[in-house]
Design a protein around this motif. Structure first.
Motif, PDB file in Angstrom:
ATOM      1  N   PRO A   1      64.736 -38.011  41.744  1.00 39.99           N
ATOM      2  CA  PRO A   1      65.445 -37.171  40.316  1.00 39.99           C
ATOM      3  C   PRO A   1      66.971 -37.853  40.571  1.00 39.99           C
ATOM      4  CG  PRO A   1      64.684 -35.611  42.015  1.00 39.99           C
ATOM      5  CD  PRO A   1      63.848 -36.892  42.287  1.00 39.99           C
ATOM      6  N   ASN A   2      67.478 -38.042  41.666  1.00 46.20           N
ATOM      7  CA  ASN A   2      68.755 -38.164  41.524  1.00 46.20           C
ATOM      8  C   ASN A   2      69.381 -39.781  41.306  1.00 46.20           C
ATOM      9  OD1 ASN A   2      69.299 -35.517  41.949  1.00 46.20           O
ATOM     10  ND2 ASN A   2      69.078 -35.386  44.196  1.00 46.20           N
ATOM     11  N   VAL A   3      68.227 -40.589  41.081  1.00 49.17           N
ATOM     12  CA  VAL A   3      68.640 -41.943  40.650  1.00 49.17           C
ATOM     13  C   VAL A   3      68.658 -42.050  39.256  1.00 49.17           C
ATOM     14  CG1 VAL A   3      67.836 -44.225  41.044  1.00 49.17           C
ATOM     15  CG2 VAL A   3      67.511 -42.705  42.794  1.00 49.17           C
TER      16      VAL A   3
ATOM     17  N   GLU B   1      79.836 -31.506  33.360  1.00 53.98           N
ATOM     18  CA  GLU B   1      79.725 -31.269  35.111  1.00 53.98           C
ATOM     19  C   GLU B   1      78.806 -32.305  35.337  1.00 53.98           C
ATOM     20  OE1 GLU B   1      78.697 -27.091  37.370  1.00 53.98           O
ATOM     21  OE2 GLU B   1      78.960 -27.230  35.369  1.00 53.98           O
ATOM     22  N   VAL B   2      79.312 -32.729  36.540  1.00 52.70           N
ATOM     23  CA  VAL B   2      78.501 -33.803  37.162  1.00 52.70           C
ATOM     24  C   VAL B   2      77.587 -33.035  38.056  1.00 52.70           C
ATOM     25  CG1 VAL B   2      78.427 -35.968  38.545  1.00 52.70           C
ATOM     26  CG2 VAL B   2      80.291 -35.644  37.091  1.00 52.70           C
ATOM     27  N   LYS B   3      76.133 -33.341  37.837  1.00 49.18           N
ATOM     28  CA  LYS B   3      75.533 -32.466  38.712  1.00 49.18           C
ATOM     29  C   LYS B   3      73.960 -33.261  39.033  1.00 49.18           C
ATOM     30  CE  LYS B   3      74.474 -28.964  35.663  1.00 49.18           C
ATOM     31  NZ  LYS B   3      74.202 -27.535  35.352  1.00 49.18           N
ATOM     32  N   ARG B   4      73.599 -32.835  40.259  1.00 52.94           N
ATOM     33  CA  ARG B   4      72.160 -33.531  40.368  1.00 52.94           C
ATOM     34  C   ARG B   4      70.945 -33.119  39.735  1.00 52.94           C
ATOM     35  NH1 ARG B   4      71.367 -35.201  46.682  1.00 52.94           N
ATOM     36  NH2 ARG B   4      70.568 -33.256  46.667  1.00 52.94           N
TER      37      ARG B   4
ATOM     38  N   HIS C   1      73.365 -29.248  42.149  1.00 55.05           N
ATOM     39  CA  HIS C   1      74.435 -29.398  43.252  1.00 55.05           C
ATOM     40  C   HIS C   1      75.436 -30.520  42.591  1.00 55.05           C
ATOM     41  CE1 HIS C   1      72.247 -27.479  46.738  1.00 55.05           C
ATOM     42  NE2 HIS C   1      72.623 -26.623  45.651  1.00 55.05           N
ATOM     43  N   HIS C   2      76.864 -30.324  43.018  1.00 50.99           N
ATOM     44  CA  HIS C   2      77.640 -31.323  42.809  1.00 50.99           C
ATOM     45  C   HIS C   2      77.600 -32.301  43.743  1.00 50.99           C
ATOM     46  CE1 HIS C   2      80.246 -28.451  40.130  1.00 50.99           C
ATOM     47  NE2 HIS C   2      79.004 -28.486  39.713  1.00 50.99           N
ATOM     48  N   PRO C   3      77.350 -33.629  43.305  1.00 50.47           N
ATOM     49  CA  PRO C   3      77.242 -34.722  44.208  1.00 50.47           C
ATOM     50  C   PRO C   3      78.506 -35.295  44.785  1.00 50.47           C
ATOM     51  CG  PRO C   3      77.017 -35.526  41.949  1.00 50.47           C
ATOM     52  CD  PRO C   3      77.182 -34.100  41.932  1.00 50.47           C
TER      53      PRO C   3
END
Lengths: 182, 1479
Positions: B684-686, B705-708, B713-715
Motif C-alpha cells: 500500500p505504501n508504494v 497531508e502526506v500520509k501512508r 502515519h506521516h512518512p
C-alpha cells in the motif's frame, strides 16, 4: 585503461560481437542488475561492472574474476533490465571460451570442475560422485581440500562406490554427440 | 501552400486539458467558433490534478482555473463535455463531425452545482481524479473548479444482481442504501418491486448472489440477508407511500400467496379496488401453510401482509374458486379483471402399492396441518420421500414435533437434490437421516391398514435426462425395507383440480398448469390473468412475486385499454459493461449467526438470526457497485432544482468545422503491469507520482497531508524511483516521459515544505532538468532543499509485512551495494497515450509513431498526417506544461492560417446590459468571503469574517462561498446583485492578479461598472503565510476585508478607453522562428515587417545538416526563404535593425534602419522577438589551441562540406556541458546532448569503423529523443559519465589528443586517443537582446535570455502587452520546438491584430492641469513613457501606455496626479479603517 580499438585485442577471449554486442552496448549503467542480483554480495565484480567491461572491451578482467563463476544464471538481471541485457548471456559467451581452453584463467579449478562434471555425466548419464571427486582432484591436484566434507558425505551414503547407469543413458550420450562439446 | 476554398470559420478541439483550453481560447479570441469536446464531465485534465507547478511552486489549479472560467464565459466556445467524437467526414477546411454527448442524467442548465445529489448518493466508487485513493459518489463532477460546474450521474449497465432478480428488485440500490445506514430508504426501494422484503430476506434462493461480481474477487455479497436486515430495522408504518389516485375498477385476486399478494399490492398502488379471495382460513398461501415457522416467523409475515392490506386491499378467507365461486360469478359481481394466483396445493402421488394406507400423508398436507396447528403428531419414525424443499421442511418439522428418527428417502445423490444446500445441511445437523439412491417400491401395512414399513430399492445413476440430472436406475434385487410409522411423500405439487371447475374455458398447459402468456400473464379468458406456481408449476417465492407484479402491470394496462404487451419484456444489453473490479484485499462475506442445534429442537423459533448492524454495514460496503449509479433515486429526492432525470438519453450533435485540434493528453502506465518488481498494487505504501500529487494537493483526499495508505502515519523517509516504465525498451516503453524528473524534484521539495521531517531521496539515471530554470531548481533542491539524489536504479521494492516499510537495495556512488528502508515509495510512472486516444487517431486516420504518439515532423510540429488535423500537447509526445501551451497556441496558429478567410463568420460578440448609473446612490456593498475549498477555510475562520463584515457600514449582503471563482458562483452573483440592488462588490479570496478580471466581467454582466469591484487576498496573505496561527490569520482577514469594504464605498465608475488597432506586425529576427512567425501572420493576411540584422535569412538553421530524426534542413530553410522573399504581405529588411520605438500595444511606431543608410518608419500593432541565440566559444579542453578540438558547430560544417578526413577517423570523442551547467552559465543548453548523439550517429554513417565516445554529465535526450540515445549505444557509441568535480582532461598527442576520464562504474581512468574532440559548447543568447529589452520594456534574465510573462501558462507572451517571444531568444531549443513557439507567437499576435479596436483598462493616472507645475518628474520616472507635456504645457498621460503602476501619482510633488481606482482618498480611507480599529 587504454581505449584504442580494444574490441579485438584481449588475449584469446573475444568480446561479444553482432547482436549480442549490440544488446550489451545498450546498457546505460543504471545498476539495476547488480541491485537485484542474489549473489552480488559475494561478487568481486558486480554484474553491471561486468557489462561495462564488456562494453569497453576489457573481457580479460571478467575472465579473471570470480563473479563469472558465481553467477547462478537465474536471469533476474535480464528480466528486470530495461534494456533487456541478459548478463548470463554475456558471461556464457566468455565462459564457453574459457572452458574451451582458449585462455588461462586465474580460477582454474572452476573450468576444471566444469569439464570433469560434464565428462562424468557423459560417461554415466548422471553424476557418479566418487569418480567425479577423483577426477577433479587429479586435475586440480587439490588432494586434501574438502576432505572432511567428503567423509561426511560418504557416511551419509552420498558417495556410491559403483556408478548407476540410469534408464535412457543412450539418449544422454546422443545429446552429447549432437553438442559441440568435446 | 494553397489554402482550401470556402472554409468553415470554426474549429473542433478534442480534449479539455491545458492544451485544449489554450487552443480553444486562442482560436475563440481571434475570431473563430470553437467546439471543445471533452470526454470527462468537465474540463481541467491532468494539470488540474497536480498540486503545485515548478519552478515557481504556484498552485496548479489556482493558476489554471481562471482559464477554465474564461472558457465557460467565452460566447464563442461551445463546450461539449462528457462527449466524444463519433465520426469525422470531409476534408481540411470543411470537416463534418458527429459528436456523441453522453447523457449526464442531470440537466446542465438546471443544476446549481450544490452537490446535494452527491451527498444523498449512497454509492461509493473509486475516484479517478484522486487516482483512486479516495471514493466518490455516482453523482459527481471531476473537481470543484471544473467547467461546466454541473454534476453528472455515472452509469454503467444495470448491475448483474438487478438483472438476475426474477422480481427485478434494485438490488445494488438497496445494498448501497444499507451501506449508508439508510434502512428505511432501502426498504422503500425494495417495495418498488417486492412487497415482501422480510419474507424474501429469509426464503429467497437469491439468484442475485450467484451472479454477484464480488464473487470473482472473493465471495458474493450476502445480499439476501442484507434485505432481511433492512426489513427487520424498519417500522412499516413510517414508510412513505406513493400517492395513490383511486380508480373505480374492481379486481379480484384469487389466492393470497406471494403472487396474489404482489399483484394485489401493485394494483392497489395504481388505485384499483382489489379483493383477495383466499381458499384457506388464513392469508399468505404457501408462505403460511407451506414454509415452516422456524424459517419464516409468523409475526413477520403478518406485518408484511398487513402492510399490503393497509393500502385498502380487501381480503376474504375460506373463499375457494371452484364450483361455488366461478369466474363468471366474479364478473357478475363487477370485477373487471381477475388474477389467478392459486398455486399448486396438492401433493403428487407416488403411484405405489399401499399408498392409501393410514399414516401415508402428503408432505404439503402435513406441513399445512402443522402450520395451522391441527396436527397432534404422534409420528415416531417417519420416512419422507423426495429431495426438494418440501421434503426437508417436512423432515425438520417432524424433528421439531418430536419424531425420534426421521429419514428422507431420495432416489438420486446429494448433488442432485433440488432443496437448498444450507437447508439440507441444517436438516442433517438436526439429526435427519437421508437415504440417498433409494426409491420406494411399496408401503407395507399391518392388519389395520396402518403403515408398518416402506419397501425400497437401491438406485444407481444412469445417463443424464433432459433436465441435465443423471437419471436413477433401479438396481436389480436390492430391495430392502425400512421400518416406519408414517410415510410422507413430497415429490411434487399440482394444482387443486377444483380450479378448472371454477374457471371454465381456462386453457391447460401440457404440464397441467394454467396456460398463460409468459410476458403478459394473460390466460385464454379475456380479463383473466394468472401466474405464480399455477402458471409455471412449482417455483420460488421470488418468481411468484415477480409474476404477480408483472401481472399487475398487465391488468392495469388492460383496465386502461392499453396494449398489454407493448415494450415487454424489458431488454437487457447483450454485452454488458461494468467498471473493472478494483484492486483490494479479499474479504470474506458476513455469515449470519444461527440458533444452536440444541436450542432449535422441539420448537419453531427462527433458526437463522440477523446480522448485527456493524456486520450488516460492513457487508453492504463490500458491494462493488457494478452499475455505478444504483438508481436508488435518492438524488432525485435530494435535488432542490429538480434537475435530475434518469431517463435522459445520449444525444448526437453534428457540427461543421474547418480544422480539428487533438489534445487528448496522456495516461499513466500501471506500474504493476509493467514493472511488478516495485510492488505497486501489492504494497500500500508504494504509490505513483500522480497519487502523491493528489496527496499533496490541498483539495485532495488528505487535504494536503502526506500520509501512508497503510496506517495513516506521516512518512519520514520517502524514496522516488524514476523511469518506471520509461526508457524501458524491454517493456515497449522506449521513450523518456520527459516530465518525471522535475515532477519528482518538485514533489520532494514540496513534501519537505509540508513536513520538515521528511527525508526525500530520488533514485534516478539521468537527471533531465533540461528546461528553462530547471537546473537551478534541481541544484537548489540538492544543495539547499535537503533532497538526496542517488544515481542508481532500484531493482525491486520489498515490503516488510509487519511495518509496511519498503526495503530497497541499490548500488551506491562507490559501486557498493547498499540497503535502505523507506516509509513511502513514489514511482515516476511512465506516460503514454490512452487507448481512447489511439482509437480516436485511428478513426481520424492519423498516423502514430512507434511509441504511439501522433507522428509529426520537425518542420510541422503540430500537423498530423491528415491535412487540417492538428495536435498539441502530450498526444504528440511527452512534454511539460509550457511546451504544451506553446503547441496549443501553435496548433491554433496553424488552424488560423487555414481559416483566416472565414474569420469572424461564425462568432458572436458578447453583449453586456447597459451600465447602471450608480452616481449619487448610497453605497450598497455586497461581500463574498471565499473558503477556497479548504485553502483558506482550514486556517481562517471564514464564518467569523462574514459575521464581522456584516456589521460594517453600507454592507447589505455578506456570505461565504466554497469557491468564489466557480462558474455557478458567478451566476449566483448576478442574482444577488439584482436582488439586493448592490452597487459595490467586494471579494475576499485569492490574488486579484489572476482573478479580478473574471469578477469584473461578472459585474459587467450584471450591468455594473467593473470598477465598482475590489478584491482582497486573504489566501496568500492570511491562510498561507499565517498557517500556524489561525487566530491571527482570521483577525488579519477581518482587517483586510474591513479595509476593502471601506475603500469600496468610495469606488467610482471608470470608463475604459478604446483605440484602433494597426493590423501590421513587426518580426525581429530572420531565422527559422522569425520566418515561420512572419509567414504565418502574412498568410493570415496581416502585413509583416521582418527585420534581420545579417545579410541572409536562415539563422542557426543554416548551420545544421539534418535534424536528429534525419530530416534535411536545407530544403526546408530554402523554402522558407523563398516564401518570405516572395510574399506580398512581407516587407523584408536585411542588414537592418529596429529602433525609435514609441506607441503601445495595438499601435506601435518605430524605424527600421538598414546598413545602406536607408530607413523606414513603420507602424504595427504587435511585435515578435525571435532574435535567436548562438554557440559560445569554449575556453577549455585545448579549444583553439589544438586543431583536433572543435565545437559541434564546426564538426557540422565539416560534415556539410564533406571533409574527406572524417571518413578516416578512428576515435571521435564528444564532451558535453562545455560552458553549460557551470558557475558562469548555470543553465542546461538543452540541445547539445541530442546534438552529440546525432553527430556520433552521423560520423558512423560516414565511417562505420569509427568509435565514438560521449563524455557527459546527464544525458538529456528527453521525450522521444531517447530512442536516438539507445540507437547510438547499440551502434557502439560508448557513453562515459563524468562528475563536474572531476572533468575529463585533454592532452595533446601529436595531431591527436588524449582524453582522460574516470569511468565511474569501474572507478578507473580511461584514456581515449581522439582524432577529433567535439565540444558541446554552451548556447549564449544574442548580444543585442539587452537593447531590445530596453526598447520594448521587456526583461531578460541574468544570462540574457528573454523572460516570458509566465513560466507555465504564458510562455510566448511578454509582460509588455503586444510583444511576443519565439525561438532560441527565449531559451535554447531544437528546431521543432522553435517552430512551434514561432507559430504560437504568431497566433498570440493575431489575436490582437484581428481586432478592429481594443479597449484599455480604466485604472490609469490622470493629471489635474490646475495643479501641474510641469516639473517633468512624472515624465522622467514613468517606466512606460506614458506622460508627456501637451500643447497647453501641462503634463498629460497617454491612456494606452499607462499601466496603472502609480509611480507618477506618488512622486508628483504637487499632488496633481491621481491614479484612478487607487485615489488618495480611497487609500487613506483604507488606512484609517485599519488604524481606527486598532486604536
Amino acid at each position: 585503461m587504454e581505449q584504442s580499438n580494444m574490441q579485438a585485442s584481449s588475449g584469446k577471449v573475444t568480446a561479444p560481437s553482432g547482436e549480442l554486442a549490440s544488446i550489451i552496448n545498450g546498457c546505460y549503467q543504471c545498476g539495476k542488475c547488480s541491485a537485484g542480483c542474489p549473489v552480488a554480495s559475494e561478487m568481486d565484480l558486480l554484474p553491471h561492472q561486468m557489462v561495462r567491461l564488456g562494453v569497453l572491451g576489457d573481457v580479460q578482467r571478467i575472465v579473471n574474476s570470480q563473479s563469472i563463476w558465481l553467477c547462478l544464471t537465474c536471469h533476474t538481471c535480464g528480466a528486470r533490465c530495461p534494456n533487456g541485457i541478459d548478463v548470463p548471456a554475456l558471461l556464457d559467451h566468455i565462459r564457453h571460451q574459457v572452458v574451451a581452453g582458449k585462455i588461462e584463467t586465474q580460477q582454474p579449478q572452476v573450468p576444471a570442475f566444469h569439464t570433469t562434471f560434464m565428462q562424468n555425466v557423459r560417461r554415466f548419464g548422471r553424476v557418479h560422485e566418487l569418480s567425479l571427486v577423483g577426477t577433479y582432484k587429479m586435475k586440480t591436484k587439490t588432494w586434501f581440500a574438502d576432505m572432511k566434507l567428503g567423509l561426511e558425505m560418504f557416511r551419509k551414503g552420498k558417495m556410491h562406490i559403483m556408478p548407476k547407469f540410469p534408464f535412457g543413458n543412450s539418449a544422454v550420450k546422443e545429446i552429447f554427440k549432437k553438442s559441440s562439446l568435446k | 501552400m494553397a489554402q482550401p476554398k470556402d472554409v468553415v470559420g470554426a474549429a473542433l478541439v478534442v480534449g479539455g486539458g491545458i492544451a485544449g483550453v489554450q487552443a480553444s481560447l486562442d482560436l475563440a479570441e481571434s475570431g473563430y467558433k470553437v467546439y471543445l469536446v471533452e470526454s470527462q464531465t468537465g474540463i481541467g485534465g491532468r494539470m488540474a490534478q497536480l498540486d503545485k507547478t515548478f519552478p515557481t511552486n504556484d498552485c496548479s489549479t489556482c493558476i489554471f482555473s481562471p482559464k477554465l472560467v474564461s472558457v465557460g464565459q467565452n460566447p464563442n466556445i461551445e463546450l461539449l463535455s462528457y462527449g466524444e467524437v463519433d465520426d469525422v467526414a470531409g476534408d481540411e477546411g470543411h470537416f463534418k463531425v458527429r459528436i456523441r454527448q453522453k447523457s449526464r442524467y442531470i440537466y446542465k442548465d438546471k443544476c446549481k452545482a450544490c452537490g446535494d445529489c452527491a451527498t444523498a448518493c449512497p454509492v461509493a466508487v473509486p475516484n479517478q481524479f484522486d487516482q483512486k485513493i479516495s471514493n466518490r459518489a455516482a453523482t459527481y463532477r471531476l473537481f470543484p473548479q471544473t467547467i461546466p460546474q454541473s454534476f453528472v450521474i455515472d452509469k454503467a449497465d444495470r448491475a448483474p444482481c438487478v438483472i438476475a432478480c426474477p422480481a427485478h428488485i434494485n438490488v445494488q440500490g438497496y445494498v448501497a442504501l444499507i451501506s449508508k445506514g439508510k434502512y428505511k430508504e432501502a426498504v422503500e426501494l425494495i417495495y418498488r418491486n417486492l412487497p415482501l422484503p422480510g419474507v424474501l430476506g429469509r426464503v429467497c434462493p437469491h439468484p442475485c448472489e450467484k451472479v454477484c461480481r464480488r464473487g470473482l474477487k472473493d465471495q458474493p455479497v450476502s445480499i439476501c440477508k442484507l434485505k432481511r436486515f433492512a426489513a427487520d430495522q424498519v417500522d412499516y408504518s413510517t414508510l412513505t407511500l406513493p400517492e395513490i389516485q383511486p380508480k373505480p375498477e374492481k379486481v379480484a385476486i384469487i389466492g393470497s400467496g406471494p403472487a396474489g399478494l404482489s399483484c394485489a399490492y401493485y394494483l392497489a398502488l395504481e388505485g384499483y379496488k382489489v379483493t383477495i379471495f383466499e381458499a384457506g382460513p388464513v392469508l399468505g398461501g404457501w408462505l403460511r401453510v407451506g414454509i415452516p415457522e422456524y424459517r419464516l416467523p409468523r409475526d413477520l409475515l403478518d406485518k408484511e401482509i398487513q402492510h399490503i392490506l393497509d393500502l385498502g386491499v380487501d381480503a376474504r378467507t375460506n373463499m375457494p374458486l371452484g364450483p361455488n365461486l366461478t369466474i363468471t360469478d366474479l364478473k357478475a359481481q363487477g370485477y373487471k379483471a381477475v388474477y389467478l394466483g392459486v398455486g399448486c396445493q396438492k401433493g403428487a402421488t407416488l403411484n405405489i402399492k399401499g399408498e392409501e394406507a393410514q399414516g401415508v400423508i402428503q408432505g404439503v398436507d402435513f406441513l399445512r396441518q402443522a402450520a395451522l396447528g391441527a396436527s397432534s403428531n404422534n409420528i415416531k419414525k417417519p420416512v419422507v420421500i423426495g429431495g426438494g424443499n418440501v421434503a426437508i421442511d417436512a423432515a425438520r418439522t417432524l424433528v421439531r414435533l418430536g419424531s425420534n428418527e426421521v429419514t428422507i428417502l431420495y432416489r438420486r445423490s446429494r448433488d442432485e437434490m433440488p432443496a437448498y444446500a444450507e437447508e439440507v445441511s441444517a436438516a442433517l445437523e438436526e439429526g435427519v437421516k437421508i437415504q440417498f439412491l433409494a426409491a420406494p417400491v411399496e408401503v407395507t401395512t399391518n392388519g389395520s391398514n396402518a403403515v408398518q414399513g416402506l419397501k425400497c430399492i437401491r438406485m444407481e445413476l444412469g445417463p443424464a435426462d433432459q433436465t441435465g440430472r443423471r437419471r436413477p436406475v433401479p438396481v436389480e434385487g436390492s430391495e430392502f425395507v425400512i421400518e416406519t410409522d408414517a410415510v410422507i411423500p413430497a415429490i411434487g405439487q399440482v394444482i387443486d383440480p377444483d380450479l378448472w371447475e371454477g374457471a371454465p374455458g381456462l386453457a391447460r398447459s401440457p404440464w397441467n398448469t394454467i396456460q398463460v402468456d409468459p410476458v403478459t400473464a394473460a390466460t385464454a379468458i379475456d380479463g383473466v390473468f394468472a401466474g405464480g406456481d399455477a402458471g409455471t408449476g412449482p417455483a420460488t417465492v421470488v418468481e411468484a412475486v415477480g409474476a404477480g407484479h408483472e401481472a399487475a402491470i398487465s391488468i392495469a394496462r388492460y383496465l386502461r385499454g392499453e396494449d398489454v404487451a407493448a415494450g415487454r419484456p424489458a431488454k437487457t444489453p447483450e454485452h454488458r459493461e461494468y467498471p473493472p473490479i478494483p484492486e483490494m484485499k479479499a474479504e470474506a462475506r458476513a455469515v449470519n449467526p444461527e440458533l444452536s442445534v440444541s436450542e432449535r429442537m422441539k420448537n419453531f423459533g427462527e433458526v437463522e438470526l440477523a446480522f448485527s448492524e456493524e456486520e450488516a454495514l460492513r457487508e453492504a460496503n463490500r458491494c462493488l457497485n457494478c452499475g455505478v449509479c444504483s438508481e436508488c433515486m435518492e438524488c432525485v429526492k435530494a435535488c432542490p432544482a429538480g434537475a435530475i432525470d434518469h431517463s435522459i438519453q445520449d444525444e448526437y450533435l453534428d457540427v461543421d468545422v474547418g480544422t480539428i485540434i487533438l489534445s487528448t493528453g496522456y495516461e499513466l502506465i500501471d506500474p504493476s503491469k509493467i514493472r511488478g518488481e516495485f510492488s505497486y498494487g501489492k504494497a500500500p505504501n508504494v504509490i505513483t507520482n500522480m497519487e502523491f500529487e493528489r496527496m499533496l494537493s490541498a483539495s485532495g483526499p488528505y487535504a494536503g497531508e502526506v500520509k501512508r495508505l497503510s496506517d495513516g502515519h506521516h512518512p519520514k523517509k520517502i524514496a522516488w524511483i524514476q523511469c518506471v516504465g520509461s526508457r524501458d525498451p524491454q517493456h515497449g516503453m522506449p521513450h523518456c516521459s520527459a516530465v518525471c524528473c522535475m515532477a519528482s524534484i518538485k514533489e520532494a521539495v514540496i513534501a519537505k515544505e509540508h513536513d520538515p521531517n521528511v527525508e526525500p531521496t530520488i533514485f534516478y539515471m539521468d537527471m533531465r532538468a533540461y528546461g528553462k530554470d530547471f537546473d537551478a531548481y534541481y541544484e537548489r533542491a540538492k544543495n539547499q532543499g535537503g533532497v538526496r539524489f542517488i544515481r542508481s536504479m532500484v531493482s525491486r521494492v520489498v515490503e516488510d509485512p509487519k511495518t509496511h516499510n519498503l526495503n530497497i537495495t541499490y548500488v551506491d556512488d562507490n559501486q557498493q551495494l547498499a540497503a535502505e528502508s523507506f516509509d513511502l515509495v513514489v514511482l515516476a510512472a511512465g506516460l503514454t497515450t490512452s487507448c481512447e486516444s489511439r482509437e480516436l487517431s485511428e478513426k481520424l486516420g492519423i498516423d502514430l509513431n512507434e511509441s504511439f504518439f501522433a507522428s509529426t515532423d520537425s518542420f510541422r510540429p503540430v500537423e498530423t498526417s491528415r491535412p487540417g488535423v492538428f495536435v498539441a500537447g502530450m498526444l504528440q509526445g511527452p512534454k511539460d506544461i509550457p511546451q504544451t501551451v506553446m503547441e496549443a497556441s501553435a496548433a491554433a496558429g496553424a488552424s488560423s492560417r487555414l481559416l483566416a478567410s472565414a474569420r469572424n463568420t461564425m462568432t458572436t460578440k458578447e453583449q453586456f446590459p447597459p451600465q447602471r448609473d450608480v452616481v449619487g446612490e448610497e453605497p450598497r456593498i455586497g461581500v463574498f468571503i471565499c473558503r477556497c475549498g479548504i485553502n483558506i477555510a482550514n486556517v481562517v475562520d471564514v464564518p467569523r469574517v462574514v459575521e464581522h463584515v456584516k456589521t460594517l457600514p453600507h454592507v447589505v449582503f455578506a456570505a461565504e462561498k466554497l469557491f468564489t471563482c466557480s462558474q455557478d458562483t458567478q451566476e449566483e452573483f448576478l442574482k444577488i446583485i439584482e436582488e439586493h440592488k448592490l452597487n459595490r462588490v467586494v471579494v475576499s479570496a485569492c490574488s486579484p492578479r489572476t482573478h479580478e478580471p473574471m469578477f469584473q466581467l461578472t459585474l459587467e454582466k450584471a450591468g455594473l461598472n467593473p470598477y465598482l469591484f475590489t478584491m482582497t487576498n486573504i489566501r496568500d496573505q492570511c491562510s498561507w503565510v499565517h498557517g500556524y496561527d489561525k487566530e491571527r490569520a482570521t483577525l488579519k482577514a477581518m482587517d483586510l476585508a474591513r479595509m476593502a469594504v471601506a475603500r469600496a464605498a468610495l469606488l467610482a465608475p471608470l470608463q475604459k478607453s478604446k483605440m484602433e488597432v494597426v493590423s501590421n506586425a513587426l518580426v525581429l529576427g530572420g531565422g527559422a522562428s522569425g520566418m515561420v512567425s512572419a509567414l504565418n501572420l502574412a498568410d493570415q493576411g496581416f502585413q509583416v515587417y521582418l527585420v534581420e540584422k545579417s545579410d541572409k535569412l536562415g539563422g542557426n538553421a543554416l548551420f545544421i545538416e539534418k535534424t536528429i530524426h534525419g530530416e534535411e534542413i536545407k530544403p526546408f530553410v530554402s523554402d522558407l526563404i523563398t516564401r518570405v522573399e516572395g510574399h506580398p504581405k512581407i516587407d523584408l529588411f536585411k542588414e537592418a535593425f529596429f529602433g525609435d520605438l514609441s506607441g503601445h500595444v495595438g499601435h506601435f511606431k518605430g524605424t527600421i534602419y538598414q546598413l545602406d543608410g536607408r530607413s523606414r518608419q513603420v507602424e504595427f500593432g504587435a511585435a515578435i522577438v525571435a532574435t535567436g541565440a548562438r554557440e559560445s566559444q569554449p575556453t577549455e579542453y585545448l579549444y583553439g589551441e589544438h586543431k583536433a578540438v572543435e565545437t559541434q558547430h564546426s564538426l557540422e560544417e565539416r560534415i556539410q562540406a564533406g571533409d574527406p578526413k572524417l571518413s578516416e577517423l578512428k576515435n571521435a570523442v564528444f564532451v558535453q556541458c562545455v560552458g553549460s551547467r557551470c558557475d558562469e552559465r548555470p543553465y542546461c543548453s538543452k540541445i547539445c546532448c541530442s546534438g552529440s548523439v546525432r553527430l556520433a550517429l552521423r560520423l558512423r554513417e560516414i565511417n562505420p569503423d569509427v568509435k565514438n565516445y560521449v563524455i557527459y554529465r546527464d544525458l538529456r535526450t528527453y521525450g522521444l529523443l531517447e530512442k536516438y540515445y539507445q540507437e547510438a549505444r547499440q551502434a557502439g557509441t560508448v557513453f562515459i559519465k563524468y562528475d563536474p568535480e572531476a572533468k575529463p582532461r585533454v592532452e595533446a598527442a601529436g595531431d591527436k589528443v588524449n582524453v582522460i576520464v574516470r569511468d565511474p562504474v569501474l572507478d578507473q581512468d580511461v584514456t581515449i586517443p581522439a582524432d577529433v574532440l567535439t565540444l558541446a559548447a554552451a548556447i549564449d543568447p544574442e548580444e543585442g537582446n539587452k537593447e531590445i529589452s530596453q526598447l520594448f520594456k521587456v526583461t531578460t534574465n541574468s544570462y540574457g535570455y528573454f523572460v516570458e510573462a509566465h513560466m507555465k501558462l504564458r510562455p510566448v507572451d511578454f509582460t509588455t502587452e503586444g510583444v511576443f517571444l519565439a525561438g532560441m531568444a527565449h531559451y535554447p531549443k531544437p528546431i521543432d520546438e522553435s517552430i512551434a513557439q514561432a507559430t504560437a507567437a504568431a497566433q498570440r499576435a493575431s489575436i490582437l491584430l484581428s481586432k478592429k479596436e481594443m479597449t484599455f483598462p480604466g485604472v490609469i493616472s490622470k493629471v489635474d492641469p490646475e495643479k501641474c507645475a510641469v516639473c517633468l518628474t512624472c515624465v522622467r520616472l514613468c517606466p512606460y513613457g506614458a506622460p508627456f507635456i501637451n500643447e497647453e504645457h501641462k503634463a498629460e498621460i497617454v491612456p494606452a501606455l499607462c499601466q496603472g503602476c502609480g509611480i507618477c501619482s506618488s512622486v508628483c510633488p504637487g499632488k496633481a496626479i491621481q491614479l484612478q481606482h487607487f485615489t488618495d482618498e480611497q487609500v487613506f480611507e483604507e488606512i484609517d479603517t485599519l488604524l481606527g480599529a486598532a486604536s
